[in-house]
Design a protein around this motif. Structure first.
Motif, PDB file in Angstrom:
ATOM      1  N   MET A   1       0.844  -1.167   0.000  1.00  0.00           N
ATOM      2  CA  MET A   1       0.000   0.000   0.000  1.00  0.00           C
ATOM      3  C   MET A   1       0.895   1.238   0.000  1.00  0.00           C
ATOM      4  O   MET A   1       1.821   1.328   0.796  1.00  0.00           O
ATOM      5  CB  MET A   1      -0.888  -0.030   1.233  1.00  0.00           C
ATOM      6  N   PRO A   2       0.615   2.184  -0.876  1.00  0.00           N
ATOM      7  CA  PRO A   2       1.492   3.359  -0.977  1.00  0.00           C
ATOM      8  C   PRO A   2       1.415   4.264   0.255  1.00  0.00           C
ATOM      9  O   PRO A   2       0.409   4.300   0.956  1.00  0.00           O
ATOM     10  CB  PRO A   2       0.955   4.112  -2.195  1.00  0.00           C
ATOM     11  N   SER A   3       2.481   4.994   0.465  1.00  0.00           N
ATOM     12  CA  SER A   3       2.494   6.034   1.492  1.00  0.00           C
ATOM     13  C   SER A   3       2.100   7.349   0.821  1.00  0.00           C
ATOM     14  O   SER A   3       2.054   7.442  -0.412  1.00  0.00           O
ATOM     15  CB  SER A   3       3.877   6.154   2.110  1.00  0.00           C
ATOM     16  N   LEU A   4       1.864   8.364   1.612  1.00  0.00           N
ATOM     17  CA  LEU A   4       1.509   9.662   1.054  1.00  0.00           C
ATOM     18  C   LEU A   4       2.617  10.184   0.142  1.00  0.00           C
ATOM     19  O   LEU A   4       2.334  10.847  -0.865  1.00  0.00           O
ATOM     20  CB  LEU A   4       1.222  10.666   2.176  1.00  0.00           C
ATOM     21  N   ASP A   5       3.867   9.861   0.439  1.00  0.00           N
ATOM     22  CA  ASP A   5       4.989  10.300  -0.391  1.00  0.00           C
ATOM     23  C   ASP A   5       4.899   9.768  -1.818  1.00  0.00           C
ATOM     24  O   ASP A   5       5.467  10.348  -2.735  1.00  0.00           O
ATOM     25  CB  ASP A   5       6.324   9.872   0.216  1.00  0.00           C
ATOM     26  N   GLN A   6       4.190   8.667  -1.994  1.00  0.00           N
ATOM     27  CA  GLN A   6       4.055   8.055  -3.319  1.00  0.00           C
ATOM     28  C   GLN A   6       2.816   8.526  -4.063  1.00  0.00           C
ATOM     29  O   GLN A   6       2.583   8.107  -5.185  1.00  0.00           O
ATOM     30  CB  GLN A   6       4.033   6.539  -3.179  1.00  0.00           C
ATOM     31  N   ILE A   7       2.035   9.397  -3.457  1.00  0.00           N
ATOM     32  CA  ILE A   7       0.811   9.916  -4.063  1.00  0.00           C
ATOM     33  C   ILE A   7       1.079  11.328  -4.564  1.00  0.00           C
ATOM     34  O   ILE A   7       1.472  12.205  -3.781  1.00  0.00           O
ATOM     35  CB  ILE A   7      -0.360   9.918  -3.047  1.00  0.00           C
ATOM     36  N   SER A   8       0.858  11.565  -5.837  1.00  0.00           N
ATOM     37  CA  SER A   8       1.181  12.870  -6.420  1.00  0.00           C
ATOM     38  C   SER A   8       0.015  13.852  -6.400  1.00  0.00           C
ATOM     39  O   SER A   8       0.174  14.997  -6.807  1.00  0.00           O
ATOM     40  CB  SER A   8       1.675  12.685  -7.855  1.00  0.00           C
ATOM     41  N   SER A   9      -1.137  13.462  -5.920  1.00  0.00           N
ATOM     42  CA  SER A   9      -2.328  14.303  -5.954  1.00  0.00           C
ATOM     43  C   SER A   9      -2.260  15.461  -4.962  1.00  0.00           C
ATOM     44  O   SER A   9      -2.166  15.260  -3.746  1.00  0.00           O
ATOM     45  CB  SER A   9      -3.563  13.450  -5.645  1.00  0.00           C
ATOM     46  N   GLN A  10      -2.364  16.681  -5.487  1.00  0.00           N
ATOM     47  CA  GLN A  10      -2.399  17.858  -4.623  1.00  0.00           C
ATOM     48  C   GLN A  10      -3.691  17.878  -3.812  1.00  0.00           C
ATOM     49  O   GLN A  10      -3.703  18.309  -2.656  1.00  0.00           O
ATOM     50  CB  GLN A  10      -2.270  19.139  -5.455  1.00  0.00           C
ATOM     51  N   ARG A  41     -13.316  23.342  -3.642  1.00  0.00           N
ATOM     52  CA  ARG A  41     -12.722  22.754  -4.854  1.00  0.00           C
ATOM     53  C   ARG A  41     -12.548  21.238  -4.744  1.00  0.00           C
ATOM     54  O   ARG A  41     -12.391  20.556  -5.746  1.00  0.00           O
ATOM     55  CB  ARG A  41     -11.418  23.444  -5.234  1.00  0.00           C
ATOM     56  N   LEU A  42     -12.592  20.708  -3.516  1.00  0.00           N
ATOM     57  CA  LEU A  42     -12.455  19.264  -3.322  1.00  0.00           C
ATOM     58  C   LEU A  42     -13.805  18.547  -3.301  1.00  0.00           C
ATOM     59  O   LEU A  42     -13.851  17.329  -3.487  1.00  0.00           O
ATOM     60  CB  LEU A  42     -11.723  18.969  -2.007  1.00  0.00           C
ATOM     61  N   LEU A  43     -14.877  19.273  -3.035  1.00  0.00           N
ATOM     62  CA  LEU A  43     -16.184  18.645  -2.835  1.00  0.00           C
ATOM     63  C   LEU A  43     -16.597  17.672  -3.946  1.00  0.00           C
ATOM     64  O   LEU A  43     -17.140  16.607  -3.645  1.00  0.00           O
ATOM     65  CB  LEU A  43     -17.267  19.704  -2.632  1.00  0.00           C
ATOM     66  N   PRO A  44     -16.341  17.970  -5.223  1.00  0.00           N
ATOM     67  CA  PRO A  44     -16.766  17.016  -6.261  1.00  0.00           C
ATOM     68  C   PRO A  44     -16.096  15.647  -6.156  1.00  0.00           C
ATOM     69  O   PRO A  44     -16.606  14.662  -6.679  1.00  0.00           O
ATOM     70  CB  PRO A  44     -16.369  17.709  -7.565  1.00  0.00           C
ATOM     71  N   TYR A  45     -14.965  15.558  -5.463  1.00  0.00           N
ATOM     72  CA  TYR A  45     -14.186  14.327  -5.385  1.00  0.00           C
ATOM     73  C   TYR A  45     -14.327  13.601  -4.042  1.00  0.00           C
ATOM     74  O   TYR A  45     -13.698  12.578  -3.830  1.00  0.00           O
ATOM     75  CB  TYR A  45     -12.706  14.645  -5.618  1.00  0.00           C
ATOM     76  N   LEU A  46     -15.145  14.150  -3.147  1.00  0.00           N
ATOM     77  CA  LEU A  46     -15.243  13.616  -1.792  1.00  0.00           C
ATOM     78  C   LEU A  46     -16.349  12.581  -1.645  1.00  0.00           C
ATOM     79  O   LEU A  46     -17.364  12.629  -2.333  1.00  0.00           O
ATOM     80  CB  LEU A  46     -15.496  14.738  -0.790  1.00  0.00           C
ATOM     81  N   VAL A  47     -16.135  11.684  -0.692  1.00  0.00           N
ATOM     82  CA  VAL A  47     -17.113  10.677  -0.307  1.00  0.00           C
ATOM     83  C   VAL A  47     -17.157  10.665   1.219  1.00  0.00           C
ATOM     84  O   VAL A  47     -16.119  10.499   1.860  1.00  0.00           O
ATOM     85  CB  VAL A  47     -16.711   9.272  -0.817  1.00  0.00           C
ATOM     86  N   LEU A 141     -11.323  10.664  -0.693  1.00  0.00           N
ATOM     87  CA  LEU A 141     -11.167  11.496  -1.877  1.00  0.00           C
ATOM     88  C   LEU A 141     -10.614  10.623  -2.993  1.00  0.00           C
ATOM     89  O   LEU A 141      -9.618   9.919  -2.795  1.00  0.00           O
ATOM     90  CB  LEU A 141     -10.215  12.663  -1.593  1.00  0.00           C
ATOM     91  N   GLU A 142     -11.286  10.657  -4.129  1.00  0.00           N
ATOM     92  CA  GLU A 142     -10.818   9.961  -5.336  1.00  0.00           C
ATOM     93  C   GLU A 142     -10.444  11.039  -6.342  1.00  0.00           C
ATOM     94  O   GLU A 142     -11.303  11.803  -6.777  1.00  0.00           O
ATOM     95  CB  GLU A 142     -11.918   9.054  -5.885  1.00  0.00           C
ATOM     96  N   ASP A 143      -9.176  11.118  -6.697  1.00  0.00           N
ATOM     97  CA  ASP A 143      -8.701  12.184  -7.584  1.00  0.00           C
ATOM     98  C   ASP A 143      -8.511  11.643  -8.995  1.00  0.00           C
ATOM     99  O   ASP A 143      -7.476  11.077  -9.327  1.00  0.00           O
ATOM    100  CB  ASP A 143      -7.396  12.771  -7.051  1.00  0.00           C
ATOM    101  N   TYR A 144      -9.519  11.848  -9.814  1.00  0.00           N
ATOM    102  CA  TYR A 144      -9.480  11.368 -11.197  1.00  0.00           C
ATOM    103  C   TYR A 144      -8.637  12.264 -12.088  1.00  0.00           C
ATOM    104  O   TYR A 144      -8.330  11.887 -13.211  1.00  0.00           O
ATOM    105  CB  TYR A 144     -10.890  11.285 -11.773  1.00  0.00           C
ATOM    106  N   GLY A 145      -8.287  13.453 -11.590  1.00  0.00           N
ATOM    107  CA  GLY A 145      -7.516  14.382 -12.404  1.00  0.00           C
ATOM    108  C   GLY A 145      -8.238  14.638 -13.715  1.00  0.00           C
ATOM    109  O   GLY A 145      -9.438  14.844 -13.735  1.00  0.00           O
ATOM    110  N   ASN A 146      -7.506  14.577 -14.801  1.00  0.00           N
ATOM    111  CA  ASN A 146      -8.137  14.770 -16.117  1.00  0.00           C
ATOM    112  C   ASN A 146      -8.579  13.439 -16.718  1.00  0.00           C
ATOM    113  O   ASN A 146      -8.938  13.381 -17.880  1.00  0.00           O
ATOM    114  CB  ASN A 146      -7.183  15.505 -17.064  1.00  0.00           C
ATOM    115  N   ARG A 147      -8.563  12.372 -15.929  1.00  0.00           N
ATOM    116  CA  ARG A 147      -8.934  11.050 -16.438  1.00  0.00           C
ATOM    117  C   ARG A 147     -10.405  10.729 -16.231  1.00  0.00           C
ATOM    118  O   ARG A 147     -10.870   9.700 -16.668  1.00  0.00           O
ATOM    119  CB  ARG A 147      -8.085   9.981 -15.736  1.00  0.00           C
ATOM    120  N   HIS A 148     -11.152  11.611 -15.575  1.00  0.00           N
ATOM    121  CA  HIS A 148     -12.536  11.299 -15.220  1.00  0.00           C
ATOM    122  C   HIS A 148     -13.384  10.933 -16.434  1.00  0.00           C
ATOM    123  O   HIS A 148     -14.110   9.956 -16.431  1.00  0.00           O
ATOM    124  CB  HIS A 148     -13.131  12.455 -14.400  1.00  0.00           C
TER     125      HIS A 148
END
Length: 165
Positions: A1-10, A41-47, A141-148
């Motif tokens: 399982m990745p650590s936060l250091d391995q996650i590039s999502s702002q 700005r995060l609300l659309p990606y929150l659960v 939070l699920e960050d789809y970026g521009n892949r949504h």
């Protein structure tokens, strides 16, 4: 399982920073500490979800991007009812780990596409305390970026094939 250091999502880093500042050492923040107005700005990606005994995760609120990408609004449904065919992520285990450790869980979900490709997106799950003081809710939070839009178009499992019980 990745650590936060391995996650590039702002977006994930922003929510993680709030979680660590709002909580205290060894204790997650209370659900009441989360003010959605601070995170427009995060609300659309929150659960937002809650734990229902014995251990089931029930969805209370999902953001518009999450609903659009998944193809439906699953508020009021349970996690174990929404397992998509071919989903490689063990979502129940991730939530359980966050619950048991009272700590965030980070990951990268891999989604099979109709073109035999894989699209990936990072996510985070943070536990929240209830008014009683125990972990009983989550913010994810699920960050789809521009892949949504690609996820929605290319997702291999049409909605009717999801295991909806």
């Amino acid at each position: 399982m990745p650590s936060l250091d391995q996650i590039s999502s702002q977006r994930i880093r922003e929510l993680d920073s709030w979680w660590h500042q709002a909580g205290s050492p060894g204790a997650p923040p209370a659900r009441d500490a989360f003010d959605p107005a601070q995170f427009r700005r995060l609300l659309p990606y929150l659960v937002l979800s809650e734990v229902v005994a014995p251990f089931r995760v029930k969805y209370r609120l999902i953001g518009t991007e999450v609903a659009d990408t998944s193809g439906f609004n699953f508020v009021g449904r349970y996690l174990d009812e929404l397992i998509a065919p071919g989903d490689e992520e063990d979502w129940p285990a991730r939530y359980r780990r966050s619950f048991d450790t009272a700590a965030p869980v980070y990951g990268i979900n891999r989604v099979a596409t109709v073109f035999d490709k894989t699209l990936e997106y990072p996510y985070g799950i943070w536990p929240l305390r209830t008014k009683e003081g125990a972990v009983g809710q989550f913010i994810a939070l699920e960050d789809y970026g521009n892949r949504h839009s690609l996820l929605r178009q290319w997702y291999r499992a049409p909605l009717q094939n999801w295991r909806l019980q």
